[in-house]
Design a protein around this motif. Sequence first.
Motif, short mmCIF file in Angstrom:
data_model
loop_
_atom_site.label_atom_id
_atom_site.label_comp_id
_atom_site.label_asym_id
_atom_site.label_seq_id
_atom_site.Cartn_x
_atom_site.Cartn_y
_atom_site.Cartn_z
N ALA A 196 0.41 -5.78 -0.37
CA ALA A 196 1.26 -6.42 0.64
C ALA A 196 2.38 -5.52 1.12
CB ALA A 196 1.85 -7.72 0.07
N GLN A 197 2.66 -4.41 0.40
CA GLN A 197 3.81 -3.57 0.72
C GLN A 197 3.43 -2.19 1.24
OE1 GLN A 197 6.77 -3.53 -2.43
NE2 GLN A 197 6.35 -5.66 -2.98
N ARG A 198 2.22 -2.05 1.70
CA ARG A 198 1.76 -0.73 2.14
C ARG A 198 2.03 -0.46 3.60
NH1 ARG A 198 -3.78 -0.66 -1.61
NH2 ARG A 198 -2.61 -0.67 -3.59
N GLY A 199 2.70 -1.40 4.27
CA GLY A 199 3.13 -1.18 5.65
C GLY A 199 4.63 -0.95 5.69
N THR A 200 5.23 -1.24 6.83
CA THR A 200 6.67 -1.07 6.97
C THR A 200 7.43 -2.23 6.32
OG1 THR A 200 6.56 -2.14 9.14
CG2 THR A 200 6.41 0.27 9.09
N SER A 201 8.75 -2.10 6.26
CA SER A 201 9.58 -3.10 5.60
C SER A 201 9.48 -4.46 6.28
CB SER A 201 11.04 -2.65 5.60
OG SER A 201 11.19 -1.39 4.94
N PHE A 202 9.64 -5.53 5.49
CA PHE A 202 9.58 -6.88 6.05
C PHE A 202 10.39 -7.83 5.17
CE2 PHE A 202 6.05 -6.33 3.13
CZ PHE A 202 6.06 -7.49 2.36
N ASP A 203 10.82 -8.94 5.78
CA ASP A 203 11.60 -9.94 5.06
C ASP A 203 10.68 -10.93 4.35
OD1 ASP A 203 13.80 -8.72 6.13
OD2 ASP A 203 14.22 -10.26 7.62
N VAL A 204 11.18 -11.47 3.24
CA VAL A 204 10.46 -12.51 2.52
C VAL A 204 11.41 -13.68 2.26
CG1 VAL A 204 8.79 -10.98 1.41
CG2 VAL A 204 10.98 -11.43 0.29
N GLN A 244 11.11 -3.23 0.77
CA GLN A 244 11.26 -1.87 1.29
C GLN A 244 9.89 -1.22 1.42
OE1 GLN A 244 14.90 -0.67 1.88
NE2 GLN A 244 14.48 -2.86 2.06
N GLY A 245 9.45 -1.06 2.65
CA GLY A 245 8.11 -0.56 2.91
C GLY A 245 8.03 0.94 3.07
N SER A 246 6.96 1.39 3.71
CA SER A 246 6.69 2.82 3.83
C SER A 246 7.70 3.55 4.68
CB SER A 246 5.29 3.02 4.41
OG SER A 246 5.18 2.38 5.69
N GLN A 274 9.50 6.15 0.92
CA GLN A 274 9.09 7.53 1.16
C GLN A 274 9.14 8.36 -0.12
OE1 GLN A 274 11.21 9.11 4.67
NE2 GLN A 274 11.30 7.00 5.40
N ILE A 275 10.18 8.15 -0.94
CA ILE A 275 10.28 8.91 -2.19
C ILE A 275 9.17 8.49 -3.14
CG2 ILE A 275 11.78 9.58 -4.10
CD1 ILE A 275 12.74 10.39 -1.27
N LEU A 276 8.89 7.19 -3.24
CA LEU A 276 7.81 6.73 -4.10
C LEU A 276 6.48 7.34 -3.66
CD1 LEU A 276 8.70 2.94 -4.50
CD2 LEU A 276 8.95 4.74 -6.22
N ALA A 277 6.27 7.46 -2.36
CA ALA A 277 5.04 8.07 -1.86
C ALA A 277 4.97 9.54 -2.24
CB ALA A 277 4.96 7.91 -0.34
N ASP A 278 6.09 10.25 -2.17
CA ASP A 278 6.11 11.66 -2.55
C ASP A 278 5.76 11.84 -4.02
OD1 ASP A 278 6.85 12.42 0.00
OD2 ASP A 278 8.99 12.53 -0.46
N ALA A 335 2.12 8.31 -12.34
CA ALA A 335 2.63 7.40 -11.32
C ALA A 335 1.53 6.67 -10.57
CB ALA A 335 3.51 8.17 -10.33
N SER A 336 0.38 7.31 -10.40
CA SER A 336 -0.69 6.69 -9.62
C SER A 336 -1.28 5.46 -10.30
CB SER A 336 -1.80 7.71 -9.35
OG SER A 336 -2.38 8.15 -10.57
N GLN A 337 -0.93 5.25 -11.57
CA GLN A 337 -1.45 4.08 -12.30
C GLN A 337 -0.54 2.85 -12.16
OE1 GLN A 337 -2.43 5.05 -16.38
NE2 GLN A 337 -3.19 7.08 -15.82
N THR A 338 0.57 2.99 -11.47
CA THR A 338 1.54 1.90 -11.36
C THR A 338 1.74 1.49 -9.91
OG1 THR A 338 2.72 2.67 -13.33
CG2 THR A 338 3.91 1.19 -11.86
N GLN A 339 1.75 0.18 -9.66
CA GLN A 339 2.09 -0.35 -8.34
C GLN A 339 3.52 -0.88 -8.41
OE1 GLN A 339 -0.69 -3.13 -6.69
NE2 GLN A 339 -2.44 -1.76 -6.92
N ALA A 340 4.42 -0.19 -7.71
CA ALA A 340 5.84 -0.53 -7.75
C ALA A 340 6.24 -1.32 -6.51
CB ALA A 340 6.70 0.73 -7.87
N SER A 341 6.93 -2.43 -6.75
CA SER A 341 7.48 -3.26 -5.68
C SER A 341 8.97 -2.96 -5.56
CB SER A 341 7.26 -4.74 -6.01
OG SER A 341 7.95 -5.57 -5.10
N VAL A 342 9.50 -2.98 -4.33
CA VAL A 342 10.92 -2.73 -4.11
C VAL A 342 11.45 -3.77 -3.12
CG1 VAL A 342 12.70 -1.07 -3.48
CG2 VAL A 342 10.49 -0.24 -4.36
#
Length: 371
Positions: A284-292, A264-266, A272-276, A246-253
């Motif tokens: 760009a997605q390593r903070g909290t959730s935000f609109d685009v 969907q941010g941290s 939270q599940i992805l982090a676990d 999993a550490s080799q993949t950057q997943a966007s949600v």
Amino acid sequence: MPVSALVRTRNRTDSDHNADFPRHGTAWNRAVRHGGSAVALLCAALLVAGCSQKDDASSIVRTTTNIAGAGVVGLERDTTRACPLPSAPDPSNGKTRTVTHAAGTSEVPADPQRVVVLSTSALDAACAVGLWERVVGAVPIDGPRSQPMYLGYGVLKIPTVGSAAQPDLEQIAALHPDLIIGDIPGGPGGFAALQAIAPTVLADPDSGWQAEFGTLAAGLGRSNAAATALENYHTEARETGKALAASQTQASVIRFTAEQDQVQGSNSFAGQILADVGVQRPTAQRGTSFDVTEQDLIKVEGDIIYVIFAGESGEEHGKKVLRSAAWKDLGGASDKRVFAVEDTVWHGDGLTAARALLADLHGSLNGFVTD
């Protein structure tokens, strides 16, 4: 990403699909009816103890069933063992115990038998500790089904009691519960009105899903079972991460509502599940959730992109975005690594939903979509 020769496919009839997957009345369901063969995207019967099938990190999973080019994850979700057998109650010196919760303290039965749940997280918790069959009433969710399908078909038979925003006190009282659990309601009377009907335990949804689960499990007299279940979940999450590299993949949600496109941010359930699991997130997605918006969809870029549709209106809006030129310019889209996942799972709130999300990762993180 390494590519192996292993490709899993499963040919099934339309009737088989309809038996296994909820008829949501959306493109998700239409994909089942018209998509032809679907792939075994999930590891069957994911329990707290873990998944019975071990996937090599280089395994590639293909899917030919899609929504606007996004491969549908969860078509063959096995819900027959989503809820384990009943767990033992916590040791008690009497018939009741005192529980401290978000609304105060309550004297609750040591081993409740008739439970009313006022939130999906409460129903999820009852499922996770094996007590869903003691639930005699529940508030429904929006949509064609009264309860989330990841919990199985049995929960659809539970009588409904008003709504999450306004539980029906008369209906609740008529069910003669010995315990009420849920989030703090917005209806008339609040905690005091519920407590007048039966001992009530209310969790704070802003405390985080694990803390919320702990409070609800305490109300059910299953704190020990909940602690064990959470420990097993974390073990399963770590093992899932290792198995999938999993550490080799950057997943966007990203989640689509009728009018909103939100990464969907941290602080989100999915984040939270992805982090676990140890899945990486794009910078760009390593903070909290935000609109685009369509003008800054570049922030949705990732090695793999998971899309969540909130109901039919969210799906219709989301399909328009996925068919736009700006979306198709994303590397994840051009590489055919966009997957549509269930809203009630990836935007969920509970241990059972977390387990289902782990199963989704097993079937998609190293996958791609074929036409």
